[in-house]
Design an enzyme around this catalytic site. Structure first.
Site, PDB file in Angstrom:
ATOM      1  N   LYS A  33       0.840  -1.204   0.000  1.00  0.00           N
ATOM      2  CA  LYS A  33       0.000   0.000   0.000  1.00  0.00           C
ATOM      3  C   LYS A  33       0.882   1.263   0.000  1.00  0.00           C
ATOM      4  O   LYS A  33       2.066   1.191   0.318  1.00  0.00           O
ATOM      5  CB  LYS A  33      -0.938  -0.007   1.215  1.00  0.00           C
ATOM      6  CG  LYS A  33      -0.228   0.064   2.548  1.00  0.00           C
ATOM      7  CD  LYS A  33      -1.190  -0.238   3.705  1.00  0.00           C
ATOM      8  CE  LYS A  33      -0.463  -0.150   5.038  1.00  0.00           C
ATOM      9  NZ  LYS A  33      -1.243  -0.717   6.150  1.00  0.00           N
ATOM     10  N   TYR A 251      14.871  30.496   4.313  1.00  0.00           N
ATOM     11  CA  TYR A 251      13.711  31.242   4.837  1.00  0.00           C
ATOM     12  C   TYR A 251      13.881  31.515   6.326  1.00  0.00           C
ATOM     13  O   TYR A 251      14.232  30.631   7.101  1.00  0.00           O
ATOM     14  CB  TYR A 251      12.429  30.425   4.639  1.00  0.00           C
ATOM     15  CG  TYR A 251      11.934  30.434   3.208  1.00  0.00           C
ATOM     16  CD1 TYR A 251      11.498  31.616   2.598  1.00  0.00           C
ATOM     17  CD2 TYR A 251      11.886  29.256   2.468  1.00  0.00           C
ATOM     18  CE1 TYR A 251      11.042  31.622   1.297  1.00  0.00           C
ATOM     19  CE2 TYR A 251      11.421  29.246   1.164  1.00  0.00           C
ATOM     20  CZ  TYR A 251      11.005  30.438   0.578  1.00  0.00           C
ATOM     21  OH  TYR A 251      10.551  30.434  -0.711  1.00  0.00           O
TER      22      TYR A 251
END
Ligand SMILES: *Cc1c(COP(=O)(O)O)cnc(C)c1O
Length: 341
Positions: A33, A251
């Site tokens: 999955k 940043y």
């Protein structure tokens, strides 16, 4: 460009260990999955098939269809086939709720999930008879009854009492199958952590995810030796620059150079799956220090190599992110190039 490598020898080594516990490769149902835990669905399906694994577990039908050619049996954990879908002899669907039974098209192959304590999915133990009766009425083909452990990876009594409940479920299910005239039923409950607690594994299959990928972390007393991570992430340099002491990177300027240094920026950011929470607090296994905040498509390191290994053991990165290897791995975007070694 950042890329992922998949180590076939390590994967096969892990499958060898798993097969020792299941006592047969046929009892391994590889959980694929979420893009095979970020490794790449088709890549891992083809490797597993080359090893001889015949069973797979996925979340949705869409995933099952992509890997049908590699397996004899695929269990879909949470999806209901639409009435016009051409039925596949390979795909089995999970019944997760007593009231969903009427939604499955006639003749669908199904497995019944029973809630033995996790209280997430599955019918209640007390609903078994009702479920069997509705499955019969709906004309579904019930092949297996299964459950899932909520704490197999923790040393406590939990694993034991869930097993006790599942044992009773098995006994009742076998009686009901007889009474309703169903065929032979299979039973399974083990995920990775649970399988290795069995000293004499007797169930029909084990649903194995994280151990196969070599990133299982267990308390010392439950530890199993020998697993090796399959996946590594590499990133390439976009640019580099010399910094003067006092200059800041990224940043918010959250990293400040203590002295003159050279830093470089690499093409792997949170948009690719590098958990942003690692900003300013991660050092790679070869000692490259992540500096400043991770950006969407890039991140800076205190080094100037052309290419760096971001991680080759998701469990270690998970530690700095205070999360689990499952989240680190499934965060990796599907469009990153995967290369099998
Ligand atoms: C994801 C999942 C597994 C695999 O668990 P691992 O801990 O990765 O081995 C097994 N069973 C079910 C129902 C799952 O959802």
């Amino acid at each position: 460009m950042a890329y992922i490598t998949l180590n076939k020898n390590n994967f096969f080594n892990n499958l060898d260990i798993i097969a020792r516990f299941t006592k047969s490769v046929d009892k391994i149902a590889l959980v694929l999955k979420d893009n095979a835990y970020g490794h790449g669905l088709v890549e891992m399906a083809s490797l597993a098939s080359a090893y001889g694994v015949k069973k797979a577990v996925v979340q949705k039908t869409q995933e099952a269809k992509k890997i049908e050619q590699y397996f004899d049996y695929i269990l879909v954990l949470a999806d209901i086939p639409s009435a016009h879908e051409s039925p596949s002899g390979k795909i089995r669907y999970t019944i997760n709720d007593i009231n969903s039974i009427e939604k499955f098209p006639h003749a669908s192959l199904v497995e019944l999930k029973v809630d033995t304590g996790m209280h997430r999915n599955g019918i209640a133990v007390g609903e078994l008879q009702e479920a069997f009766s509705r499955i019969k009425e709906q004309g579904l083909v019930l092949e297996a009854v299964f459950t899932h452990h909520r704490s197999a990876d923790e040393l406590s009594s939990e694993w034991f009492w869930q097993n006790d409940i599942f044992k009773k479920v098995k006994e009742e299910a076998l009686k009901l199958a007889c009474g309703f005239g169903f065929g032979a039923l299979r039973f399974h409950s083990a995920n990775s952590a649970s399988l290795f607690r069995h000293t004499d594994f007797k169930e029909d299959m084990a649903r194995i995810g994280i151990a196969a990928y070599g990133c299982m972390t267990l308390p010392a007393s439950l530890h199993v030796e020998g697993f090796r991570p399959v996946l590594s992430v590499y990133a390439n340099k976009i640019s580099s620059r010399a910094l003067k002491a006092g200059q800041c990177v990224g940043y918010g300027g959250t990293f400040e150079a203590k002295e003159d240094c050279v830093v470089a920026n690499y093409d792997f950011g949170y948009g690719d799956g590098f958990l942003r929470i690692c900003s300013n607090k991660y050092t790679t296994s070869s000692g490259k220090e992540l500096i400043g905040r991770i950006s969407m498509d890039n991140s800076s390191f205190l080094c100037e190599d052309e290419e760096i290994l971001i991680f080759d053991d998701a469990s270690k990165l998970a530690e700095s992110a205070k999360t689990i290897s499952y989240e680190v791995l499934t965060s990796l975007k599907a469009d990153i190039k995967r290369e099998i070694l």
